[in-house]
Design an enzyme around this catalytic site. Structure first.
Site, PDB file in Angstrom:
ATOM      1  N   LEU A 148      95.577  79.917  62.089  1.00 58.42           N
ATOM      2  CA  LEU A 148      95.714  78.545  62.555  1.00 58.42           C
ATOM      3  C   LEU A 148      96.458  77.770  61.477  1.00 58.42           C
ATOM      4  CD1 LEU A 148      92.096  77.826  63.901  1.00 58.42           C
ATOM      5  CD2 LEU A 148      94.103  78.443  65.252  1.00 58.42           C
ATOM      6  N   ASP A 149      97.245  76.767  61.881  1.00 58.57           N
ATOM      7  CA  ASP A 149      97.933  75.929  60.903  1.00 58.57           C
ATOM      8  C   ASP A 149      96.906  75.276  59.975  1.00 58.57           C
ATOM      9  OD1 ASP A 149     100.341  76.491  62.112  1.00 58.57           O
ATOM     10  OD2 ASP A 149     100.375  74.644  63.298  1.00 58.57           O
ATOM     11  N   LYS A 150      97.358  74.900  58.794  1.00 58.47           N
ATOM     12  CA  LYS A 150      96.490  74.284  57.791  1.00 58.47           C
ATOM     13  C   LYS A 150      95.654  73.160  58.387  1.00 58.47           C
ATOM     14  CE  LYS A 150      96.751  71.491  53.564  1.00 58.47           C
ATOM     15  NZ  LYS A 150      97.647  70.892  52.549  1.00 58.47           N
ATOM     16  N   THR A 152      95.065  72.464  61.637  1.00 59.55           N
ATOM     17  CA  THR A 152      94.458  72.737  62.941  1.00 59.55           C
ATOM     18  C   THR A 152      93.063  73.290  62.704  1.00 59.55           C
ATOM     19  OG1 THR A 152      96.590  73.185  64.001  1.00 59.55           O
ATOM     20  CG2 THR A 152      94.643  74.078  65.070  1.00 59.55           C
TER      21      THR A 152
END
Length: 342
Positions: A148-150, A152
């Site tokens: 997951l993105d930082k 998110t």
């Protein structure tokens, strides 16, 4: 031909441009250094004054390189590529001998990389799981089968042995077409999609202008990867009589899992995520249309409003279908409430 590198001191290199040298300083140095440093890291070094020409700092990464110029570069000491365990709290939803399922908070990078060698989810997992993660899936990302993105939040599964890593990786690579794998997200977006349910089928690849970003590509582009997102509008905020809305809460199910997929797809159809400064910066002024309290909260919201609330997969050992959900984090709940009542 002489070697363009001449060792000056232990942490310095002198790099001389030959007759074929051309292009921007940051790009040229990156090419000469090979895989040792990324372009973004070289760009930072230039801006920090680490690159000298005739004793003067060259701080413009865009400066053109000319044949015959010799640049003295001060390089930082090499980083140890092996991540170390760090006592970082984890919200564990489930754990057994084969895998661990966690709810990732905002601000936590998944695995070490340039600029984030410590303080990552991998560092936390090594501390929590001990030696069982060693080497699974690569030194810098042991056990990681998806990310997951930082900024998110949401549910992630991590493998704790080679068999689990291989089995889970195959499920994610298959995108759930022949397995029970399912991933779903909640997002708050600007406006309201014209259709309350829909499918965005738009291939993605690296952005030409910024390789850290993704962009929609033509089908025949060699850099294009299939990307399909199914969405449903769950709630509309500040809805007008003509059925438009200032913002909406949506549910997104991924049929593929590309980097930044939901963020790029929603921006592509004109409804970027609130708080997304990368793909939705042009919509920031829409907050001025909100009542005072809601406007303040939306303007200060520090991340893209995206949460991976559901993850389902087949257990690699037992074959059992595992289903996990995580409620909206507090910051997104407050954001939705402000939009609802503001």
């Amino acid at each position: 031909m002489s070697d363009p590198f001449k060792q000056a001191t232990d942490n310095r290199k002198v790099l001389t441009a030959d007759e074929s040298a051309e292009g921007r300083l940051d790009a040229w140095i990156t090419a000469k250094l090979g895989e040792e440093f990324s372009r973004s890291r070289v760009k930072s070094l230039i801006k920090e004054g680490a690159v000298l020409l005739n004793g003067a700092a060259m701080t413009d990464p865009h400066r053109k390189v000319r044949a015959g110029e010799s640049f003295e570069i001060t390089l930082p000491p090499p980083e140890d590529p092996t991540p170390k365990g760090e006592d970082i709290p984890l919200d564990v939803l489930y754990e057994d001998d084969d895998l661990i399922v966690i709810s990732k908070p905002a601000g936590l990078v998944v695995h070490p990389a340039a600029g984030n060698w410590t303080g990552t989810l991998v560092n936390a997992l090594i501390h929590h799981c001990g030696e069982s993660l060693s080497g699974i899936g690569g030194v810098r990302r042991p056990g990681i089968v998806h990310r997951l993105d930082k900024d998110t939040t949401g549910v992630m599964v991590v493998a704790k042995n080679d068999i689990a890593h291989r089995h889970l990786s195959q499920q994610f690579a298959d995108h759930g077409r022949t397995t029970p794998l399912e991933r779903a997200y909640r997002a708050i977006v600007w406006g309201r999609p014209r259709a309350l349910t829909g499918t965005i089928d738009a291939p993605l690849g690296r952005s030409v202008g910024d390789r850290t970003k993704r962009a929609v590509k033509r089908d025949d582009n060699p850099d294009a990867d299939e990307a399909i997102t199914h969405y449903e509008v769950l709630e509309r905020f500040h809805e007008a009589p003509d059925a438009t809305a200032l913002a909406s809460l949506i549910d997104c199910h991924l049929e593929t899992g590309r980097t930044h997929q939901i963020r790029v797809h929603m921006a592509h159809i004109g409804h970027p995520l609130l708080g997304d400064t990368v793909y939705g910066a042009g919509f920031k002024t829409k907050a001025n249309l909100l009542p005072d309290e809601a406007r303040k909260l939306v303007s200060r919201f520090p991340r893209q409003a995206l949460h991976a609330y559901l993850l389902q997969f087949e257990h690699p050992r037992t074959g059992e279908v595992m289903h996990f959900e995580a409620p909206l984090p507090e910051d997104m709940e407050k954001l939705a409430e402000a939009l609802r009542n503001g």
